[in-house]
Scaffold this motif. Structure first.
Motif, PDB file in Angstrom:
ATOM      1  N   ARG A   1      -6.221  22.458   1.635  1.00 18.27           N
ATOM      2  CA  ARG A   1      -5.876  21.053   1.808  1.00 18.27           C
ATOM      3  C   ARG A   1      -4.373  20.887   2.042  1.00 18.27           C
ATOM      4  NH1 ARG A   1      -7.766  18.509  -3.729  1.00 18.27           N
ATOM      5  NH2 ARG A   1      -6.491  20.290  -4.386  1.00 18.27           N
ATOM      6  N   THR A   2      -4.026  19.767   2.665  1.00 17.85           N
ATOM      7  CA  THR A   2      -2.626  19.362   2.722  1.00 17.85           C
ATOM      8  C   THR A   2      -2.339  18.499   1.503  1.00 17.85           C
ATOM      9  OG1 THR A   2      -2.610  19.371   5.142  1.00 17.85           O
ATOM     10  CG2 THR A   2      -0.849  18.151   4.044  1.00 17.85           C
ATOM     11  N   LEU A   3      -1.285  18.846   0.780  1.00 21.07           N
ATOM     12  CA  LEU A   3      -0.897  18.113  -0.419  1.00 21.07           C
ATOM     13  C   LEU A   3       0.423  17.390  -0.163  1.00 21.07           C
ATOM     14  CD1 LEU A   3      -1.717  20.847  -3.088  1.00 21.07           C
ATOM     15  CD2 LEU A   3      -3.177  18.961  -2.318  1.00 21.07           C
ATOM     16  N   TYR A   4       0.648  16.304  -0.883  1.00 20.16           N
ATOM     17  CA  TYR A   4       1.812  15.455  -0.627  1.00 20.16           C
ATOM     18  C   TYR A   4       2.605  15.248  -1.912  1.00 20.16           C
ATOM     19  CZ  TYR A   4      -0.771  14.685   3.640  1.00 20.16           C
ATOM     20  OH  TYR A   4      -1.441  14.891   4.814  1.00 20.16           O
ATOM     21  N   SER A   5       3.918  15.423  -1.795  1.00 25.76           N
ATOM     22  CA  SER A   5       4.818  15.294  -2.946  1.00 25.76           C
ATOM     23  C   SER A   5       5.935  14.315  -2.638  1.00 25.76           C
ATOM     24  CB  SER A   5       5.428  16.657  -3.299  1.00 25.76           C
ATOM     25  OG  SER A   5       4.430  17.600  -3.608  1.00 25.76           O
ATOM     26  N   ALA A   6       6.500  13.732  -3.688  1.00 28.98           N
ATOM     27  CA  ALA A   6       7.633  12.819  -3.530  1.00 28.98           C
ATOM     28  C   ALA A   6       8.904  13.622  -3.287  1.00 28.98           C
ATOM     29  CB  ALA A   6       7.797  11.958  -4.775  1.00 28.98           C
ATOM     30  N   VAL A   7       9.743  13.121  -2.403  1.00 31.97           N
ATOM     31  CA  VAL A   7      11.056  13.721  -2.173  1.00 31.97           C
ATOM     32  C   VAL A   7      11.968  13.302  -3.318  1.00 31.97           C
ATOM     33  CG1 VAL A   7      13.096  13.685  -0.688  1.00 31.97           C
ATOM     34  CG2 VAL A   7      10.818  13.835   0.325  1.00 31.97           C
TER      35      VAL A   7
ATOM     36  N   SER B   1       4.701   9.645  -9.662  1.00 36.37           N
ATOM     37  CA  SER B   1       4.189   9.830 -11.017  1.00 36.37           C
ATOM     38  C   SER B   1       3.683  11.249 -11.236  1.00 36.37           C
ATOM     39  CB  SER B   1       3.057   8.843 -11.307  1.00 36.37           C
ATOM     40  OG  SER B   1       3.498   7.510 -11.149  1.00 36.37           O
ATOM     41  N   ARG B   2       3.076  11.806 -10.179  1.00 36.15           N
ATOM     42  CA  ARG B   2       2.580  13.192 -10.275  1.00 36.15           C
ATOM     43  C   ARG B   2       2.465  13.773  -8.880  1.00 36.15           C
ATOM     44  NH1 ARG B   2      -2.298  15.533  -9.752  1.00 36.15           N
ATOM     45  NH2 ARG B   2      -3.496  13.603  -9.938  1.00 36.15           N
ATOM     46  N   SER B   3       3.133  14.874  -8.652  1.00 38.24           N
ATOM     47  CA  SER B   3       3.066  15.580  -7.376  1.00 38.24           C
ATOM     48  C   SER B   3       2.611  17.011  -7.634  1.00 38.24           C
ATOM     49  CB  SER B   3       4.437  15.597  -6.688  1.00 38.24           C
ATOM     50  OG  SER B   3       4.805  14.313  -6.234  1.00 38.24           O
ATOM     51  N   PRO B   4       1.872  17.611  -6.650  1.00 36.30           N
ATOM     52  CA  PRO B   4       1.442  17.008  -5.391  1.00 36.30           C
ATOM     53  C   PRO B   4       0.129  16.249  -5.549  1.00 36.30           C
ATOM     54  CG  PRO B   4       0.850  19.319  -5.415  1.00 36.30           C
ATOM     55  CD  PRO B   4       1.577  19.056  -6.709  1.00 36.30           C
TER      56      PRO B   4
ATOM     57  N   SER C   1       0.837  -1.205   0.000  1.00 31.41           N
ATOM     58  CA  SER C   1       0.000   0.000   0.000  1.00 31.41           C
ATOM     59  C   SER C   1       0.868   1.250   0.000  1.00 31.41           C
ATOM     60  CB  SER C   1      -0.920   0.008   1.231  1.00 31.41           C
ATOM     61  OG  SER C   1      -1.872  -1.025   1.156  1.00 31.41           O
ATOM     62  N   ARG C   2       1.947   1.249   0.775  1.00 36.30           N
ATOM     63  CA  ARG C   2       2.846   2.405   0.784  1.00 36.30           C
ATOM     64  C   ARG C   2       3.592   2.518  -0.541  1.00 36.30           C
ATOM     65  NH1 ARG C   2       5.008   1.038   6.695  1.00 36.30           N
ATOM     66  NH2 ARG C   2       3.021   1.378   7.770  1.00 36.30           N
ATOM     67  N   VAL C   3       3.913   1.384  -1.134  1.00 38.06           N
ATOM     68  CA  VAL C   3       4.544   1.411  -2.458  1.00 38.06           C
ATOM     69  C   VAL C   3       3.591   2.044  -3.470  1.00 38.06           C
ATOM     70  CG1 VAL C   3       5.380  -0.019  -4.359  1.00 38.06           C
ATOM     71  CG2 VAL C   3       6.056  -0.565  -2.010  1.00 38.06           C
ATOM     72  N   GLN C   4       2.305   1.686  -3.403  1.00 38.01           N
ATOM     73  CA  GLN C   4       1.313   2.278  -4.301  1.00 38.01           C
ATOM     74  C   GLN C   4       1.242   3.791  -4.128  1.00 38.01           C
ATOM     75  OE1 GLN C   4      -2.073  -0.340  -3.107  1.00 38.01           O
ATOM     76  NE2 GLN C   4      -2.417  -0.525  -5.310  1.00 38.01           N
TER      77      GLN C   4
ATOM     78  N   PRO D   1       6.701  -4.414 -11.713  1.00 32.71           N
ATOM     79  CA  PRO D   1       7.107  -3.165 -12.385  1.00 32.71           C
ATOM     80  C   PRO D   1       6.938  -1.927 -11.508  1.00 32.71           C
ATOM     81  CG  PRO D   1       5.846  -4.541 -13.883  1.00 32.71           C
ATOM     82  CD  PRO D   1       5.741  -5.184 -12.532  1.00 32.71           C
ATOM     83  N   VAL D   2       5.847  -1.887 -10.726  1.00 38.52           N
ATOM     84  CA  VAL D   2       5.635  -0.755  -9.827  1.00 38.52           C
ATOM     85  C   VAL D   2       6.691  -0.748  -8.731  1.00 38.52           C
ATOM     86  CG1 VAL D   2       4.063   0.238  -8.104  1.00 38.52           C
ATOM     87  CG2 VAL D   2       3.163  -0.572 -10.282  1.00 38.52           C
ATOM     88  N   LEU D   3       6.971  -1.904  -8.160  1.00 40.45           N
ATOM     89  CA  LEU D   3       7.992  -2.006  -7.118  1.00 40.45           C
ATOM     90  C   LEU D   3       9.343  -1.523  -7.637  1.00 40.45           C
ATOM     91  CD1 LEU D   3       6.919  -5.468  -5.714  1.00 40.45           C
ATOM     92  CD2 LEU D   3       7.128  -3.406  -4.316  1.00 40.45           C
ATOM     93  N   CYS D   4       9.703  -1.955  -8.837  1.00 41.01           N
ATOM     94  CA  CYS D   4      10.995  -1.562  -9.406  1.00 41.01           C
ATOM     95  C   CYS D   4      11.059  -0.064  -9.663  1.00 41.01           C
ATOM     96  CB  CYS D   4      11.264  -2.329 -10.704  1.00 41.01           C
ATOM     97  SG  CYS D   4      11.580  -4.098 -10.478  1.00 41.01           S
ATOM     98  N   ARG D   5       9.979   0.503 -10.213  1.00 42.79           N
ATOM     99  CA  ARG D   5       9.975   1.936 -10.499  1.00 42.79           C
ATOM    100  C   ARG D   5      10.061   2.765  -9.228  1.00 42.79           C
ATOM    101  NH1 ARG D   5       6.285   0.501 -14.704  1.00 42.79           N
ATOM    102  NH2 ARG D   5       4.490   0.886 -13.364  1.00 42.79           N
ATOM    103  N   VAL D   6       9.339   2.332  -8.197  1.00 45.57           N
ATOM    104  CA  VAL D   6       9.351   3.075  -6.938  1.00 45.57           C
ATOM    105  C   VAL D   6      10.733   3.041  -6.305  1.00 45.57           C
ATOM    106  CG1 VAL D   6       8.541   3.025  -4.546  1.00 45.57           C
ATOM    107  CG2 VAL D   6       6.895   2.922  -6.429  1.00 45.57           C
TER     108      VAL D   6
END
Length: 207
Positions: free
Chosen positions: A72-78, A25-28, A15-18, A161-166
């Motif tokens: 709202r609080t928005l979340y982005s990838a570091v 893929s898109r932030s925030p 779930s955290r990987v998702q 594929p998702v695991l590898c990309r993350v």
């Protein structure tokens, strides 16, 4: 071949990987967007986001809006860039460098031939991968990171594929945060799920 260790650390659940995949893929992203994409309850999403923030993988920000209503609080990838950096990630990088220096004082031969900045990048990368359940082996000459046996080898084929990309995205962020000539380029294709090798490359700043 040794059996793979189970995945651990802040990204120990799919779930955290998702969630990471969505914000990479898109932030925030907002909590409602993450709920809709994953099918998870808002409280569950919040718990996962908190773990990812504490791990230095996601940063929160407050939405700027011109209309009335609670922002709202928005979340982005570091990503390690100045606009998407995390204090937690910076602390991890600095701590890894200090521990690496201690090790190299005791064993000078462990220093990378790629130079001091790349050495600190590799310090941070190794500690990140170990925290995530991997057993990394670095080849300075070939610029590869061998992660065999992959702790995600038993994952469903459609999830890999998702695991590898993350994980590749996280490695790219760690190297960028550490600052230096190395970048994570790609995950090499392999016929065996347990085999995993990441190709690094020297960026333009190496010149």
């Amino acid at each position: 071949m040794a059996s793979a260790r189970p995945a651990c650390g802040p990204i120990s659940t799919f779930s955290r990987v998702q969630i990471l995949h969505l914000v990479q893929s898109r932030s925030p992203r907002s909590i409602s967007e993450l709920c809709e994409a994953t099918g998870l309850h808002q409280n569950t999403i919040r718990e996962h986001l908190q773990r990812l923030i504490e791990g230095g993988y996601i940063i929160p920000s407050i939405e700027h809006r011109a209309t009335r209503g609670r922002p709202r609080t928005l979340y982005s990838a570091v990503t390690g860039t100045p606009e998407a950096s995390s204090a937690v990630a910076r602390d991890k990088v600095n701590a890894a460098a200090r521990r690496g220096d201690l090790m190299r004082r005791a064993m000078p031969a462990t220093a990378s031939d790629l130079g001091p900045r790349a050495t600190y990048q590799l310090d941070a990368l190794i500690e990140h991968l170990e925290e995530s359940g991997f057993e990394p082996v670095i080849d300075d000459a070939q610029l590869t990171v061998d992660l065999t046996p992959c702790p995600h080898a038993a994952a469903r084929p459609e999830d890999r594929p998702v695991l590898c990309r993350v994980h590749l995205g996280l490695m790219q962020g760690v190297l960028t945060e550490a600052g230096g000539p190395l970048a994570a380029d790609s995950v090499r294709e392999s016929a065996l799920p347990a085999e995993c090798t990441v190709q690094l490359r020297l960026t333009d700043i190496a010149a």
